[in-house]
Structures are given as C-alpha cells and as structure tokens.
Write a protein that holds these residues in place. Sequence first.
Motif, short mmCIF file in Angstrom:
data_model
loop_
_atom_site.label_atom_id
_atom_site.label_comp_id
_atom_site.label_asym_id
_atom_site.label_seq_id
_atom_site.Cartn_x
_atom_site.Cartn_y
_atom_site.Cartn_z
N PRO A 1 0.82 -1.22 0.00
CA PRO A 1 0.00 0.00 0.00
C PRO A 1 0.85 1.27 0.00
O PRO A 1 0.53 2.24 -0.70
CB PRO A 1 -0.83 -0.13 1.29
N SER B 1 -3.36 -4.91 -3.11
CA SER B 1 -4.79 -4.69 -3.32
C SER B 1 -5.02 -4.22 -4.75
O SER B 1 -4.29 -3.34 -5.26
CB SER B 1 -5.32 -3.65 -2.33
N ASP C 1 -5.61 -0.48 -5.03
CA ASP C 1 -4.42 0.36 -5.01
C ASP C 1 -3.78 0.45 -6.39
O ASP C 1 -3.30 1.51 -6.82
CB ASP C 1 -3.40 -0.18 -4.01
N GLN D 1 0.72 3.87 -3.11
CA GLN D 1 0.26 5.22 -2.79
C GLN D 1 1.25 6.26 -3.30
O GLN D 1 0.85 7.31 -3.83
CB GLN D 1 0.07 5.37 -1.28
#
Length: 506
Positions: A404, A430, A433, A408
């Motif tokens: 993550p 994910s 993401d 990000q």
Amino acid sequence: MTTANRFAVLSVDDIQEPSATVMAESRSPISWIPNEILILIFLAISDDPLHLTWVCQHWRSLAQNVPHLWTQTRTAWPIEALDVILSRSRALPLDVNIDATSTTLLRTAFSDQLARVRSLSTVLRSESRVEIQKLVTFIATQNFAVLEDLSINVQTSHTNLLQVIPARGHSDAKVRCALRALSLVNLPCEYIPENMLQNLTLLNISYPHAEEGQALKLCDLVNMLALTPMLDTLIITNTPVDGSEAVPSSRIVNLKHLTALQWDGCPDTLFSVFLRNVTLPALTLLEFDLRTVPAHLQYYAEPAPVTALATTTLLSLKANQLFRTARILRRFEFPVLESLELTNTELKMPVLPKMETLFRTPSMLRLTHLIVTAFTFESEDVLEMLGYMPALVSLWVDACAGLPALLQALAHGRCPVLEELEFWECDDLSGSDILDVAQRSPWPEDGRYIKNLPKRGRKQDEMHGVRLKRVKIDSCRCVDEEEVEELRDGGVEVDYRQYVDNDLDD
C-alpha cells in the motif's frame, strides 16, 4: 527400380509431385519425403543418430552418410564401435561429451581425434587421486588445435585429493589454443595451462564441495585473470574464497574486455579486496550475491578509492544483510545505471534500506527498470526512493510487504513515466491500489517538467508522463477477478494468475 536409384536424391520435379512408381513402392507415406527434407528432420530432432539407423534400411543408409549427425559424441555409444561411428563425421569438428569413472575412454578412443575436437565436456566420477592426476596431465599436455569450449567436472567427495596434484603453469603443447569458454567444477584454476587462457572470453568457476582449508585463494584468482586478456564474462558460483594470502597492491589486472561479472556467495569484505586489484573499464553487467561473514573471519583491507563504473548499466545485488553491504556499494558510482535488482536472502523480511544509505550517489536519472525481492516498503522511505528514479518505466516486486505504501507513492505522481508493474506473491497487494495508480494523472501533481530525464526516443510532449499500460499479478492473495476486470476496463493490459493455497487438501 534398383536399390541405388531408390536411395538417390529426388529431382525437383519429384519433390513437387512424387511419381506414382515411387509412391507405389512404399506402403508408408513417410517414405515419400524427399531425402533433402528427411536430412533436415534428422538434424532437427535427433538426440542420438544411432536410433535413426534402427528404423529401416533407407534411414540407415541416409543417416550414415550425413556427417553432421555424428559430430556430437555420447558416452552411451558402444566403445567397440566408436571408431566406426567417429569415422562417419569425416573431418568435421567434434563435440565430445564424456561421463565416466576413469579417463581411459578420453585417453584412448579420442587420442587420434583431438586435433578436431571443438568442445570437450568431461565429468569424472572418481575417488582415485591417480585418475584425477591423469585427467589433469592429459588436458595440460595435448594439442587441441580447434578446441573452443572446455568443461571439466570432477565429482569427488575428497577435494583434498586435488591439493596434492602438482599444478602446471604451462603446457608442453606448442600450438596456440583457440579456447574461448572454460568451465571448472571442483578443479582448482591453477591446473589449467597458460596457453589455454590466452583467448578465453568466458570463465566459469565452481568449487561447491571444497573442504575446510580448500577454498579458492583470491591471489590465485587474480593471477589467473592476469593471463586472460580477452575475457568478456566471469562467473563464480558456490565457491568459498580465501583472502588470507594478500594480493600485492601493485598487482593490478586490467580486464579491459570484461563486460559481465557474476559472483555468487562472495564474502562482502573480499569483494572489496578483489575490486582493488582489477580495473573494469568496459563492465556492463555486475551481478553478485554477497554473504556477510562473522567479524572474526573478516579480512582487513585498506579502504578502496571511490571508483566510477562508467559503463555499468545493469546491477543485480543479493545479500543476507543488505544494509551491511553499503560500505561496499558506496565505494562505487553508477552514473549510467539503467536496471537495478535488489534481493534479500535472509529468512526474515527487513525494511528496504534508503537509497542514500546504499549508494554514494542515490540519484538515478537513467534508471528504467527496478526489481525488488523480499523487502518491506515503508511510506517515507519509498517516497524518497522513487523520487530518485524519475525515468522508471518498469517495476517488478517479488514477495514483498508494504505494497500500500509503494502504490500510494506511485498514485501521487512518483515515477511519472511508469508503464509496467509486476507483482509476485505479495500478500498485502490490493487491486484497488493498483487501480489508483492506473487512474492517476499522467502529469506530476506539481505540474513541473521532469528535468534531466533521458529522452530515450520519447517525444518531448510525452516527457510529462504516461499512463500505466501493463500489469502482471501472480499468486497475490488479496487480488480478485473483479478488481482485475476493473483494471482491464480502464484500458490496462492485465496478465493475472490467481492465488492458489497449496496447503488446502484436494
């Protein structure tokens, strides 16, 4: 039709339209194939041409008269028929493969054929010091006029036997050897005569079964490399190295043609010592697996001067304690690095060290490909890391955690020309993401141009940024089909392999 006519090469007209007579004489359509085509098939699929001679008389006659079929010798061939089989290769160069418990076959059956042996691969499975002595002596004293590839593999559980064999510094042979590739397994490099080293372009050394006190001496390695002025590729695998005998500081070997150096299992302190005694002006690929050794086994060496590897474009680093190898890496600068691979070999998954910790110059303006294996990403560190790589096009992540944080950072504008992502066995990955990265603006959030970014064929208006084009997801637990379809609907090419829990019963 006579037998001679039946085996004759067919004419062009016959190839295009086989005559009724030829077709009628055979019950099998495979016999209608022209000899020219049949020979090409033999050369393409035959692992052992002896098998071809057992099919039918036509195939036997044809195969026996194709010299190229008989240039690769095999240990499985009957010894009593070897002379006849070798004669079928006529004067063509030979590729000899021998796997035996003695050197008798090599020293007798091939003694008259050495002048045309192009490659020799021998595996000696023996516990006899006498047989190993015979092999070393035979190799060192023969004239291999056209030998280009030599592989010697000594399979013995008592490598101390090798230490009592006198090394030969030169060969009695007067012919300049044409050897290009040399591979040694469990055979110390000092046993190879000098005339076999003069034209080497590939050297592969492996000494996996060395007993305590039988490691490859660093000084012997450097001395051997001094005899290989044409060396292009050096590979050292599973080889303990002994640096207790110092290499004279005045002994500097210029490997001006070396483009690839791969060293697996090198003690980190010895790697630094090694690079103090060689210069690598043409090095393109540097791949090494450094092993951190206990303090009491480390060798002291004066700090090496900072060296710029001005031609190295690919760096692959594996280490069990990556942060401790920083003192080695920081002795080098990589101004044109394009591909970087960082692999953690510890059982636990440490945090990925900061780039400024690993590298003397962390800014990598030319880096386009990055592979990271078995590390954990942290938010602040990954932001800084990706900020040093504005030209990154492809990012591969294997068995890592903290995804993550990584995604990000990418979604907020880091690596604006990124086109490809690959994920392997990342449990906290994910799909949402990844979707954020795919949907990001193709321009940096602050709207600034990317300065000093190599063009690499891109148009100037494309230098602001591009959208994600390809994603590969393999065995990532938390990604499902629905998220994959969303990525595809967004125009991203996705290669998806679903996670399978192997612990579940069938």
